[in-house]
Write an enzyme that holds these catalytic residues in place. Structure first.
Site, PDB file in Angstrom:
ATOM      1  N   THR A 128       0.859  -1.181   0.000  1.00 18.90           N
ATOM      2  CA  THR A 128       0.000   0.000   0.000  1.00 18.90           C
ATOM      3  C   THR A 128       0.890   1.224   0.000  1.00 18.90           C
ATOM      4  O   THR A 128       1.882   1.292   0.732  1.00 18.90           O
ATOM      5  CB  THR A 128      -0.908   0.052   1.240  1.00 18.90           C
ATOM      6  OG1 THR A 128      -0.075   0.122   2.386  1.00 18.90           O
ATOM      7  CG2 THR A 128      -1.779  -1.167   1.323  1.00 18.90           C
ATOM      8  N   LYS A 163     -11.700  18.756  12.140  1.00 14.86           N
ATOM      9  CA  LYS A 163     -12.260  18.919  13.481  1.00 14.86           C
ATOM     10  C   LYS A 163     -12.477  20.402  13.756  1.00 14.86           C
ATOM     11  O   LYS A 163     -11.517  21.166  13.869  1.00 14.86           O
ATOM     12  CB  LYS A 163     -11.327  18.317  14.531  1.00 14.86           C
ATOM     13  CG  LYS A 163     -11.966  18.293  15.919  1.00 14.86           C
ATOM     14  CD  LYS A 163     -11.448  17.158  16.781  1.00 14.86           C
ATOM     15  CE  LYS A 163     -12.422  16.866  17.916  1.00 14.86           C
ATOM     16  NZ  LYS A 163     -11.991  15.717  18.721  1.00 14.86           N
ATOM     17  N   GLU A 203      -5.796  -4.052   1.819  1.00 10.89           N
ATOM     18  CA  GLU A 203      -5.844  -4.980   2.954  1.00 10.89           C
ATOM     19  C   GLU A 203      -7.091  -5.869   2.945  1.00 10.89           C
ATOM     20  O   GLU A 203      -7.196  -6.806   3.739  1.00 10.89           O
ATOM     21  CB  GLU A 203      -5.791  -4.194   4.279  1.00 10.89           C
ATOM     22  CG  GLU A 203      -4.457  -3.516   4.549  1.00 10.89           C
ATOM     23  CD  GLU A 203      -4.327  -2.133   3.892  1.00 10.89           C
ATOM     24  OE1 GLU A 203      -5.134  -1.836   2.983  1.00 10.89           O
ATOM     25  OE2 GLU A 203      -3.436  -1.364   4.287  1.00 10.89           O
TER      26      GLU A 203
END
Lengths: 533, 533
Positions: A179, A432, A321
């Site tokens: 990855t 956030k 994955e």
């Protein structure tokens, strides 16, 4: 019941015996090259002989550095069917990453397309375990180095004897992908024969890609990335004809291939289909499904395909994955009579896992499962026969699995009552603001539904009061004009007021990762010191 | 990759979590009864608790004697998901066979539909290991015996607690079926969790039945026979809605259920579809496929469906020993532009195996493989993950496998270049005339293509000169007249001259076996001393 191992060579023998007359087409700079599974099978068996002759270890790693092609498909089968491990190197990685990966996997040979040889050859002395470089002539004219490590694929095949394949233990390692992680070193995922066969049987079912002997399958998703979403095994496993783009990845070349070869199923990342859309719109074709994944499929893109090509995009979700397909957003029966809008909204989801994969969302850092109410969001975790629980020789501190045996995806998602997953964001891409989370994906979808917007990526920028605030980076369709106020006005009815980006920057292009995803890391670097005006 | 076992309880958890809102409909004398997978799942978990409460051994055999129903589906999942073995008893067997089978399997309990209780109860004292008889009220009014062994299903469910399911070893035995063999004692075939999951994944692929969440699946093939062709697992594994005929097996009731419930996929033996044809012809329906197997599907029947119902019959081939589906005759891509006649001829084949099953034909008694030229005929042999190699506690001398690990099917077949199987006959039904073989199946197909013929079975009768000669036993369509000469004249252009039956006998009905196949054994007995006039 008979104990027959689930192995890749059993897929090979199946297509060899039953579908020898079906065609495999590979595009090239000089036009499509045709072969049949029968001819391909003889060559694949000979390639097995080549691997023996080259002296590759019984369980050695064999690298490929190549486009999608019939030759790459030979490697996909010959390498694991002789007990060795196919290691697909991503041709778009940085040189240092390629060196790291080849050395980490201890590749003994690399099979490389001539068109991309200049990307690999300068690194070859840094790849300390590579003893053989085998050049596959895919129509390029790059010079072939005069070096004792170098040989020509066709010469080796011509000189080889076909061999028998028989892997006895289905848990034998078959292939590996690294990855292109955004932090730390690339991480290797090892697929077994068993997991590959189970993934193959899963993706051919109608709830997922629905592949049959009657199909003509064109994997646009690279065979050097995430196991080509399983298509390179799935086509042969059902006897489908195959079409490979080779190095001809330009939108017009892809659209022509779809039309000329009567492709019925194809799959690739959203940026590919964004490019192909204008080339395919209005033309006659035989497509029944366009698979898409790798990053969120904008609703506007799927709807544009429905309106201009005649079929919406079929979204699937997964990651290297998870082999990689884990869920698919095939329209469920209850929406048959739904509105176009309801259907489009559903198709923008990651969808429902197939039997064999389980999903859950948890409160970050805990194993406390959150409800399936499509409102609560948490880290998406998966488990099942096609799910990795650890990396190949992982670095210290890298943990993929939770203590109770689920895989952490790094995605933030909500799940509805039917277990259909809606990806809110990558954990690291969430913004956030004032103690609450803003989904960059939702904002991007809203912005990209504006007809003058070609691409949009939203990142968080530091804010003294709110901690972070969204910055929208927008690419305008060529020849059009668009203002920041128009962007904000367009999305105001779609998102909560406090989600509205604090600033809009117009950029020439969204930077992409090696596999075509938006690279928000690059955008964050570029706008690290950004101050809204 | 994660080592997740392939188990039936994983199918259960999948449909429980993802498709709870989908419906399960069971027909009954008082009309269809509706439930959902959500309600069914709670009951199935409670049924697991019931099995514990009844004190069934941890790996004990649990018999069922029941029609296709939601309750039978509860048993299909609860019994194996608690580690026990589901033993489906065929309600149409002779009493002595039922006694033999229940004792051979050592069934500890039998779950019986009230409508068929009178077939079972008189035998109960001969079934020496059966400690519990649990009556399921399917709308019948048969008296329930006052006996300490007897309890009522609904009472037990109401009093039970739902339990967790988790089978750890995929090679655990899951279910068993006995074949109603025509010679010797019935023979038990034991299916494992692994083989069941692999068979499920095989039949849902588009090359076989092609099942999806969007389907409404109605198994007409009995759940008491040959694992219901895998449909009872395949529907839940893809989240399809299910429709069960219950005891309402009359042609009109089946046709009404197909129409009223919007059935998209159904499957059963040829005699069923022969009966349903006039009831379904000309009506609106949503069928996309009608699966058929168990005995050869007459070309004329498939064509009659294509013309009068709007879709041809989809033939599959297999046997209890192959789980049972092994091949399917889905029209291949190369015949898309073929003539109706070529397509119909292809659909009359057994078809191509799916990946995971291998086929070969051999010279009888040898392992010498015969060519795939569609001309050479030999014994069909198969192998693969869903193939049995031995019977459960076999009698001495019964050998299912060849020395080199293939399963003997007892069918005589030719195979074409694509590996598509054409069944010539059962070995024991072949007619040996003048040292050459005559296929009774081919003759039957030819005769049944006459519009005035309802059914036809061909058997060999002793002949002093030729060893054996064919006798055609013909059932004429009600209200029609037909002569032997007309039958012979009809088939003369279709078969070799020396194949023409030496005699034609008109009979009222072809006797059937317990699973609806032609019982040639009974015909041979009836015509043992036959002399052609």
């Amino acid at each position: 019941m008979q104990q027959t191992p689930l192995t890749i060579d059993s897929i090979f023998r199946y297509v060899e015996r039953h579908h020898g007359d079906k065609t495999i087409v590979t595009n090239s700079p000089t036009g499509p090259v045709r072969t049949t599974y029968a001819e391909w099978a003889v060559r694949t068996r000979k390639l097995g002989g080549v691997l023996d002759t080259l002296g590759i270890s019984a369980d050695g790693r064999v690298g490929t550095f190549a486009w999608n092609s019939a030759r790459h498909l030979e490697l996909y089968f010959a390498v694991p069917s002789t007990g060795r491990v196919l290691h697909t190197l991503n041709i778009r990685l940085f040189p240092e990453q390629l060196t790291y990966i080849a050395n980490h996997a201890e590749d003994e040979a690399v099979f490389v397309d001539r068109t991309v040889l200049p990307l690999l050859w300068p690194l070859i002395d840094t790849m300390t375990t590579v003893r053989h470089v085998v050049v596959m002539d895919d129509g390029g004219d790059n010079e072939i180095p005069d070096d004792e490590r170098v040989s020509l694929y066709e010469d080796l095949i011509a000189a080889a004897e076909p061999i028998d394949f028989r892997v006895e233990d289905e848990n034998t390692a078959a292939s590996m992908c690294y990855t292109s992680g955004t932090t730390g070193n690339p991480k290797g995922v090892l697929y077994s024969h068993r997991s590959t066969v189970l993934h193959t049987m899963a993706v051919v079912q109608p709830n997922v890609f629905g592949m049959a002997e009657t199909d003509v399958v064109m994997p646009v998703v690279p065979m050097f990335h995430a196991n080509a979403w399983g298509l390179a095994q799935a086509g042969p496993a059902v006897g489908a004809a195959m079409v490979f783009p080779g190095p001809m990845m330009q939108p017009k070349a892809l659209a022509d291939l779809i039309v000329d070869e009567g492709v019925t199923f194809t799959a690739g990342v959203p940026t590919i289909w964004q490019g192909v859309l204008p080339e395919l719109a209005g033309r006659d074709h035989k497509l029944r499904d366009i698979g898409c994944g790798g990053s969120a499929v904008p609703k506007a893109l799927s709807e544009a395909y429905r309106e201009r090509v005649g079929l919406p995009i079929l979204q699937a979700w997964g990651m290297t994955e998870t082999h990689p397909v884990a869920t698919s957003a095939r329209l469920p029966r209850r929406l048959f009579d739904g509105s176009d809008e309801d259907k489009a909204t559903y198709r923008a989801r990651a969808g429902v896992p197939f039997m064999g994969v389980e999903v859950r969302i948890v409160e970050a850092g805990t194993t406390d499962e959150l409800p399936w109410d499509d409102v609560a969001t948490g880290e998406l975790q998966v488990r099942g026969s096609t799910t990795a629980l650890d990396y190949y020789k992982p670095d210290a501190g890298v943990e993929l699995a939770t203590p109770d045996g689920w895989m952490k995806t790094g995605d933030v998602a909500a799940i509805d009552a039917t277990g259909s997953v809606r990806i809110a964001d990558r954990t690291k891409d969430l913004i956030k603001s004032g103690g609450e989370w803003i989904s960059s994906v939702d904002l991007e979808n809203a912005i990209m539904s504006h007809p003058k917007v070609k691409e949009a990526a939203v990142i968080g920028i530091p804010d003294p009061k709110w901690d972070e605030r969204p910055l929208a980076c927008v690419v305008v369709v060529e020849g059009e004009e668009l203002s920041a106020d128009e962007v904000i006005a367009h999305i105001t009815p779609m998102v909560a007021k406090w989600w509205l980006p604090s600033a809009v920057e117009f950029i020439d292009e969204v930077p992409k990762t090696s596999v075509g995803k938006f690279s928000k890391k690059d955008l964050r670097t570029r706008f690290a010191d950004y101050q809204p005006s």
